[in-house]
Every structure is written in C-alpha cells, then in structure tokens.
Design a protein around this motif. Structure first.
Motif, PDB file in Angstrom:
ATOM      1  N   GLY A  37       0.785  -1.228   0.000  1.00 38.22           N
ATOM      2  CA  GLY A  37       0.000   0.000   0.000  1.00 38.22           C
ATOM      3  C   GLY A  37       0.816   1.276   0.000  1.00 38.22           C
ATOM      4  N   SER A  39       3.767   3.663  -1.490  1.00 35.71           N
ATOM      5  CA  SER A  39       4.359   3.778  -2.823  1.00 35.71           C
ATOM      6  C   SER A  39       5.617   4.638  -2.753  1.00 35.71           C
ATOM      7  CB  SER A  39       3.354   4.365  -3.820  1.00 35.71           C
ATOM      8  OG  SER A  39       3.000   5.671  -3.458  1.00 35.71           O
ATOM      9  N   VAL A  51       1.779   7.299   1.504  1.00 36.10           N
ATOM     10  CA  VAL A  51       0.447   6.776   1.222  1.00 36.10           C
ATOM     11  C   VAL A  51      -0.083   7.552   0.019  1.00 36.10           C
ATOM     12  CG1 VAL A  51      -1.858   6.381   2.132  1.00 36.10           C
ATOM     13  CG2 VAL A  51       0.114   6.286   3.673  1.00 36.10           C
ATOM     14  N   LYS A  54      -4.747   8.145  -3.876  1.00 40.82           N
ATOM     15  CA  LYS A  54      -5.909   7.284  -4.156  1.00 40.82           C
ATOM     16  C   LYS A  54      -6.330   6.516  -2.901  1.00 40.82           C
ATOM     17  CE  LYS A  54      -3.562   3.220  -5.730  1.00 40.82           C
ATOM     18  NZ  LYS A  54      -2.709   2.537  -6.410  1.00 40.82           N
ATOM     19  N   THR A  55      -5.381   6.268  -1.985  1.00 45.00           N
ATOM     20  CA  THR A  55      -5.693   5.589  -0.727  1.00 45.00           C
ATOM     21  C   THR A  55      -6.109   6.591   0.335  1.00 45.00           C
ATOM     22  OG1 THR A  55      -4.038   3.911  -1.261  1.00 45.00           O
ATOM     23  CG2 THR A  55      -4.755   4.025   1.036  1.00 45.00           C
ATOM     24  N   TYR A  56      -5.435   7.734   0.353  1.00 44.01           N
ATOM     25  CA  TYR A  56      -5.700   8.761   1.365  1.00 44.01           C
ATOM     26  C   TYR A  56      -5.817  10.110   0.657  1.00 44.01           C
ATOM     27  CZ  TYR A  56      -5.341  11.277   5.806  1.00 44.01           C
ATOM     28  OH  TYR A  56      -5.598  12.077   6.888  1.00 44.01           O
ATOM     29  N   VAL A 138      -0.227   0.690   6.200  1.00 42.51           N
ATOM     30  CA  VAL A 138      -0.784   1.951   5.718  1.00 42.51           C
ATOM     31  C   VAL A 138      -1.889   2.418   6.662  1.00 42.51           C
ATOM     32  CG1 VAL A 138      -2.177   2.968   3.864  1.00 42.51           C
ATOM     33  CG2 VAL A 138      -0.137   1.649   3.298  1.00 42.51           C
ATOM     34  N   GLU A 139      -2.748   1.487   7.066  1.00 35.70           N
ATOM     35  CA  GLU A 139      -3.858   1.833   7.957  1.00 35.70           C
ATOM     36  C   GLU A 139      -3.346   2.327   9.307  1.00 35.70           C
ATOM     37  OE1 GLU A 139      -3.569  -1.166   6.314  1.00 35.70           O
ATOM     38  OE2 GLU A 139      -5.014  -0.681   4.731  1.00 35.70           O
TER      39      GLU A 139
END
Length: 152
Positions: A37, A39, A51, A54-56, A138-139
């Motif tokens: 997750g 990059s 992060v 698109k994820t955050y 990532v979370e």
C-alpha cells in the motif's frame, strides 16, 4: 545537500559513487519489507515512501494535494539519513528501535526526532531497518497521522 532527481534511479545515479551500492541496498531493504500500500517516489529532494492520494485523498496537511509521507532516505553531506515519521509519532515504535539498535550496531545511535543518521555507511544495520519497515501498515500510519498531526 538536496539531490535534484526525477526518479529513484536518477537520485541514486546522482549521489557520490561510493554511496550508491549501500544506498541501493537500503532502498531495496525498505521496499521489500514495507507492508502493501505504500508507494515509492521522490519527494522533498529524497527517496521516499508514502500513502498515495488514491488511498488517502486528504494527503499531507503541510502540502495539500501531495501523498502522505512515511519513510524517506537521503544522501546528505556527511551521512545517509533515514527519516521515519512513524517513529516520530509513535513513542512505542521509537522505544523499540532505540532498544534494538545496539543489538544490530556497535555504533552509538545518532538520531533526531525522526531522523537516523548513518555516518559509517558500511555499517548500516539493514536487518534492523527491514524489521522497522514491517512495523506499520498503511492503515496504522493513517490512524497515527490523524491522531497526532492532522488538525493540530
């Protein structure tokens, strides 16, 4: 000493030749051990992982519209630096690292708030940094970031 680079490969090619091999190993160690997750990119003149938007989508509060930074590595004038925002924000992770460091290095830990400086580049504790890289998902990082930094 900020390296102007457009890619990770470009960055590595522009640092002093005697640092390129260990820097590549450090990069690969982190890249191979980070949870899924994150990059890799070039940000703030360093090789970094963060992060993606698109994820955050909220991104980094200090630079809206940019990915949330997590780990960066840089070739500085007198050392190679590792910046780990998770250690800055999570005391238990920092304590773990400080306790583990002497088990992996005979050198004294040279560290600022989130920056670990390696002056003896042939003695960078890659195994320890591999373990450190695995410690936050990532979370976990998003939750820690929102708790410690966002809206403060």
């Amino acid at each position: 000493m900020q390296v102007q680079a457009v890619s990770i490969e470009d960055y590595i090619s522009k640092i002093p030749e005697e640092r390129q091999e260990i820097f590549k190993k450090l990069y690969e160690t982190i890249e191979d051990n980070l949870p899924e997750g994150f990059s890799g990119n070039i940000s703030y003149g360093m090789v970094g992982w963060g992060v993606p938007l698109k994820t955050y989508p909220a991104g980094y509060h200090c630079a809206p519209g940019t990915p949330l930074p997590f780990i960066s590595i840089a070739s500085q004038k007198n050392f190679i630096a590792l910046y780990h925002m998770g250690m800055y924000a999570k005391p238990e992770l920092l304590n773990w690292f400080v306790e583990e460091f002497p088990k992996h290095s005979k050198r004294k830990l040279d560290m600022g708030k989130s920056c670990v400086r390696f002056k003896k580049i042939d003695e960078i504790p890659l195994e320890l940094l591999a373990e450190l890289s695995k410690k936050m998902t990532v979370e976990d990082w998003i939750t820690t970031y929102e708790t410690n930094f966002k809206n403060k």
